[in-house]
Design an enzyme around this catalytic site. Structure first.
Site, mmCIF file in Angstrom:
data_model
loop_
_atom_site.group_PDB
_atom_site.id
_atom_site.type_symbol
_atom_site.label_atom_id
_atom_site.label_comp_id
_atom_site.label_asym_id
_atom_site.label_seq_id
_atom_site.Cartn_x
_atom_site.Cartn_y
_atom_site.Cartn_z
ATOM 1 N N ASP A 335 39.303 40.346 34.912
ATOM 2 C CA ASP A 335 37.973 40.662 34.382
ATOM 3 C C ASP A 335 37.868 42.132 34.023
ATOM 4 O O ASP A 335 37.296 42.493 33.007
ATOM 5 C CB ASP A 335 36.881 40.265 35.393
ATOM 6 C CG ASP A 335 37.059 40.925 36.762
ATOM 7 O OD1 ASP A 335 38.193 41.258 37.127
ATOM 8 O OD2 ASP A 335 36.052 41.088 37.471
ATOM 9 N N GLU A 341 37.315 44.401 42.032
ATOM 10 C CA GLU A 341 37.564 43.025 41.591
ATOM 11 C C GLU A 341 38.975 42.955 41.017
ATOM 12 O O GLU A 341 39.906 42.623 41.708
ATOM 13 C CB GLU A 341 36.514 42.572 40.576
ATOM 14 C CG GLU A 341 35.153 42.380 41.233
ATOM 15 C CD GLU A 341 34.244 41.410 40.490
ATOM 16 O OE1 GLU A 341 34.600 40.238 40.352
ATOM 17 O OE2 GLU A 341 33.153 41.859 40.070
ATOM 18 N N ASP A 348 36.461 34.505 32.111
ATOM 19 C CA ASP A 348 36.796 35.589 31.197
ATOM 20 C C ASP A 348 38.058 35.233 30.409
ATOM 21 O O ASP A 348 38.144 35.481 29.199
ATOM 22 C CB ASP A 348 37.006 36.891 31.971
ATOM 23 C CG ASP A 348 35.851 37.202 32.924
ATOM 24 O OD1 ASP A 348 35.416 36.282 33.646
ATOM 25 O OD2 ASP A 348 35.383 38.350 32.946
ATOM 26 N N TRP A 401 34.090 28.164 33.455
ATOM 27 C CA TRP A 401 35.151 28.928 34.117
ATOM 28 C C TRP A 401 36.362 27.994 34.334
ATOM 29 O O TRP A 401 37.463 28.272 33.867
ATOM 30 C CB TRP A 401 34.639 29.502 35.444
ATOM 31 C CG TRP A 401 34.030 30.867 35.274
ATOM 32 C CD1 TRP A 401 34.502 32.031 35.799
ATOM 33 C CD2 TRP A 401 32.862 31.227 34.517
ATOM 34 N NE1 TRP A 401 33.705 33.086 35.408
ATOM 35 C CE2 TRP A 401 32.703 32.634 34.634
ATOM 36 C CE3 TRP A 401 31.944 30.514 33.744
ATOM 37 C CZ2 TRP A 401 31.655 33.319 34.003
ATOM 38 C CZ3 TRP A 401 30.909 31.199 33.125
ATOM 39 C CH2 TRP A 401 30.759 32.574 33.250
ATOM 40 N N GLU A 608 31.363 45.353 29.713
ATOM 41 C CA GLU A 608 30.912 44.116 30.357
ATOM 42 C C GLU A 608 29.508 43.743 29.876
ATOM 43 O O GLU A 608 29.204 42.579 29.656
ATOM 44 C CB GLU A 608 30.899 44.315 31.878
ATOM 45 C CG GLU A 608 30.448 43.106 32.670
ATOM 46 C CD GLU A 608 30.596 43.312 34.166
ATOM 47 O OE1 GLU A 608 30.637 44.479 34.600
ATOM 48 O OE2 GLU A 608 30.680 42.315 34.892
ATOM 49 N N HIS A 629 35.930 45.374 30.085
ATOM 50 C CA HIS A 629 35.852 43.934 30.317
ATOM 51 C C HIS A 629 36.175 43.276 28.983
ATOM 52 O O HIS A 629 35.424 43.441 28.029
ATOM 53 C CB HIS A 629 34.403 43.591 30.685
ATOM 54 C CG HIS A 629 34.231 42.969 32.023
ATOM 55 N ND1 HIS A 629 34.495 43.630 33.196
ATOM 56 C CD2 HIS A 629 33.796 41.729 32.383
ATOM 57 C CE1 HIS A 629 34.225 42.821 34.222
ATOM 58 N NE2 HIS A 629 33.805 41.659 33.760
HETATM 59 C C1 BGC Z 1 33.254 39.317 36.931
HETATM 60 C C2 BGC Z 1 33.067 38.479 35.714
HETATM 61 C C3 BGC Z 1 33.183 37.071 36.188
HETATM 62 C C4 BGC Z 1 31.961 36.850 37.018
HETATM 63 C C5 BGC Z 1 31.711 35.475 37.443
HETATM 64 C C6 BGC Z 1 32.061 39.078 37.783
HETATM 65 O O1 BGC Z 1 31.989 39.861 38.896
HETATM 66 O O2 BGC Z 1 33.513 40.643 36.652
HETATM 67 O O3 BGC Z 1 33.575 38.876 34.572
HETATM 68 O O4 BGC Z 1 33.414 36.095 35.251
HETATM 69 O O5 BGC Z 1 31.909 37.737 38.100
HETATM 70 O O6 BGC Z 1 30.426 35.272 37.448
#
Ligand code: BGC
Length: 723
Positions: A335, A341, A348, A401, A608, A629
């Protein structure tokens, strides 16, 4: 048959040394000159191997990141020219993705790191010898006192290297070892600072001019005990001060204490940062900004795509899309690369994979990751939110997802024409569709479950990250899409798919009935709702739905409101339904929210949030505000497929047959795009000459194409064609 390395033992330090990085060492005691020497090596953690002080291979952060429970890659290096009688093999092993903290809540267990290796030697006299990791290896402490992906590295060149004695054997299943599948992670480029800034707070900051993923390499000079201390940031705040709040708990700190004996080169061994700016919290007076370089680190993917046009801001957008990919293709599709993270978020990945496959050659990269997907799918068929799954067994099965399991293999097949994407992934895709089929309280819809919705959609209710498009609507639409993808995968494999064809018809009908019962209206009346109805072909009479979508966009000042789910398909939904003009208006929109708004704010990567940095210079929030992102870079797909009009043909995947169907717009002036495919260069360009458009198409040798221009179709053979 088992591989030689599987006969070796995992080794760990013989006693607790806290966070200090251990060095495993073995004098090779070779009997004589060698004809060949090959090192097979891996680690639970990350390793860096050297023979007589010279680094083995160019793989950074080896052995990479996989679903470690069942899959651990090992690498094989030809070290024939590196070994001689008397040589010593040393291997540093850091905690890496295996042992260190991962996740914003430290979701993964901490575990001891361990090394495994086998050196396979053939002597000149024809005799052979294998040197395997065993208790004859010794362990030393190193000056690397701490090294963590999120938190950075602490090195004290004055720390004594203590001999801890023989290594301890760590019982661990060696059947999980497999030869390298993905691309190696490498140092892919170096940038020098473009400026040294003193911020209003008096901070000394180096600006590398580009938000990137990697680390700083430096030439350190100074007296014993002097330190180099670095902090990292993607952006400066409103006042021009160094801004790190969006890194959340990731400390991203480099602390190097010098020994005073001469100059040394330093780069972290097992940590990386996402940054454009580096703050020199401490720096010996003898050092200048010329002693610092930013090293760009990512998977060794080859650049294949190119896109230029007559609008400079769009060209910069494309550059930012490429940088978003470089920054987040670090062994797994992540991400983001900077905060706590850096995970293989499936949503993503499915959003960006199509664009990714045009920009760079990512077939090996995704082959490996999709195998990790198979390994991480649970018995019920549920796909985790992140792969490798460090979040745990309950973080699974969100619509859009988890649908990565049908979307990515199908696109890889289209772009690369490799059937293994379908053979390897068919079962996982089928299990997923079967799971969704059984999951809901209504057979052909998915009304339950926990989903991320239209994540970050701008129509989110106050205080929520989820756009207001109904979650069941999204889940049902992706149920249909995944069933359709499964049918396509099965058909390409020659399977009888009648059962799933019928399922698809039922899902589509149920979706229509529930979410598009009123002609021209999708339930909830959100932009994303219309986008899905149109792009996923869920409604029969598209015109009134397309008209309503266009109207909603106009009413919103010709601006989008879509999040992760709607955005990737927004322009396609418009251009496929007679609103190409509006699609370009959205692409060329420079006011927030739009793709070009961040570009006008000096972005060098994809953000993002549409408003990561607001027009007044304030931040969207500190909590969820990555400036690297790749997700919204998914618009690259439309730039290739529609704007330049280069489309793969599902019947002849891998661009063996190409469809050119550009949809020009005078506001772009000219467009030129190309994709270097396995067959050769596929290119499409067009330019306005007065109000006439001139087209050029390039078809590689051995391929055919069809060009669709102004309602007419032209059959093309290999070569360059002008219209
Ligand atoms: C990430 C996103 C991810 C999401 C899920 C985030 O913290 O950075 O890109 O898809 O969480 O909801």
């Amino acid at each position: 048959m088992a591989h030689l390395i599987q006969q070796a033992c995992f080794l760990t330090a013989p006693k607790d040394i806290g966070t200090v990085v251990p060095c495993f060492t073995r004098a090779l005691d070779l009997r004589g000159p060698v004809r060949s020497a090959r090192l097979h090596i891996s680690a639970l953690g990350m390793y860096q191997a050297a023979i007589d002080g010279a680094r083995v291979g160019e793989f950074v952060f080896a052995p990479g990141w996989t679903e470690y429970g069942s899959r651990l890659q090992f690498q094989t290096y030809d070290v024939t020219d590196m070994v001689a009688p008397g040589s010593v093999l040393t291997v540093l092993v850091g905690e890496g993705w295996w042992g260190g903290r991962m996740g914003w809540n430290d979701q993964k267990a901490r575990r001891a790191s361990a090394l495994i290796a086998a050196l396979e030697i053939e002597y000149l006299d024809g005799s052979r010898e294998n040197i395997l990791t065993d208790e004859r290896w010794r362990v030393l402490t190193t000056p690397i006192l701490f090294s963590s992906i999120y938190d950075g590295e602490t090195v004290d060149m004055n720390a004594p290297c203590e001999d801890l004695g023989p290594a301890r054997i760590l019982p661990h299943d060696t059947s999980i070892l497999l030869p390298q599948e993905g691309e190696e992670i490498r140092e892919m480029g170096t940038l020098s600072p473009i400026a040294e800034i003193t911020t209003p707070k008096g901070e000394r900051v180096l600006d590398f001019g580009q938000n990137l993923t990697g680390y700083v390499r430096l030439r350190a000079r100074g007296r014993q005990g002097e330190t180099v201390e670095l902090s990292f940031a993607e952006v400066l705040d409103k006042d021009g001060n160094f801004y790190t709040e969006n890194m959340r708990s990731a400390k991203n700190k480099i602390l190097l204490t010098l020994s005073g004996d001469g100059e040394m080169e330093y780069a972290p061994a097992f940590s990386f940062q996402g940054f454009r700016y580096v703050r020199l919290d401490a720096c010996p007076p003898a050092m200048t900004s010329a002693d610092f370089a930013a090293v760009v680190v990512h998977s060794n993917i080859e650049r294949t795509g190119d896109f230029t046009c007559g609008v400079e801001l769009v060209n910069k957008l494309y550059e930012n899309i490429l940088w978003g990919q470089r920054g987040n293709f670090l062994d797994v599709p992540t991400d983001c690369p900077q905060r706590d993270e850096r995970l293989g978020w499936t949503g993503d990945a499915q959003v960006f994979a199509r664009t990714a496959s045009y920009n760079f050659r990512v077939d090996k990269f995704f082959t490996k990751w999709l195998h990790d997907l198979n390994a991480s799918q649970d018995e019920q068929g549920r796909i985790p939110h992140v792969i490798p799954n460090i979040l745990g067994p309950d973080s699974v099965a969100s619509a859009a997802w988890a649908d990565v399991c049908t979307i990515v293999p199908w696109q890889m097949y289209l772009t690369y024409g490799q059937l293994h994407f379908l053979t390897d992934q068919f079962d996982a895709a089928k299990k997923w569709v079967d799971y969704v089929h059984g999951a809901g309280s209504e057979e052909f819809l998915w009304l339950d479950g926990t989903h991320f919705g239209d994540w970050l959609g701008l129509d989110a209710p106050e205080g929520s990250y989820k756009g207001s498009t109904d979650e069941g609507l999204i889940a049902g639409a992706f149920f249909a899409l995944s069933t359709e993808n499964l049918v396509k995968m099965g058909r390409a494999l020659g399977k009888n798919m009648t059962e799933y064809e019928a399922l698809y018809d039922n899902v589509r009908a149920a979706w229509q009935k529930r979410y598009a019962a009123e002609p021209g209206r999708v339930f909830g009346d959100t932009q994303t709702g219309y986008v899905l109805a149109l792009a996923f072909d869920l409604v029969d009479q598209k015109a009134p739905y397309a008209a309503r979508l266009a109207q909603k966009i106009h009413e919103n000042g010709d601006k989008l409101q879509t999040g992760f789910v709607g955005t990737p398909y927004l322009l396609r939904a418009l251009s496929e339904n007679g609103y190409t003009d509006l699609a370009y208006t959205l692409l060329l929109q420079t006011e927030f929210p739009s793709w070009l708004y961040p570009v006008t704010r000096g972005a060098t990567t994809m953000w993002e949030h549409w408003d990561g940095l607001k027009p007044d210079g304030s931040m969207w929030s500190a909590d969820m505000n990555s400036f690297n992102h790749y997700a919204y870079g998914a618009v690259g797909e439309w730039m290739f497929n529609v704007c330049a009009g280069i489309q793969p043909d599902p019947e002849n995947p891998g661009f063996r047959r190409i469809r050119f169907a550009p949809q020009p717009d005078p506001r772009m002036g000219h467009v030129s795009a190309s994709i270097r495919t396995a067959q050769g260069l596929v290119a499409s360009s067009w330019a306005y000459e007065g109000d006439k458009v001139r087209y050029t198409f390039t078809v590689p040798a051995g391929c055919t194409a069809v060009a669709q221009i102004g309602g007419a179709e032209y059959e093309l053979s290999a070569g360059v064609h002008r219209f």
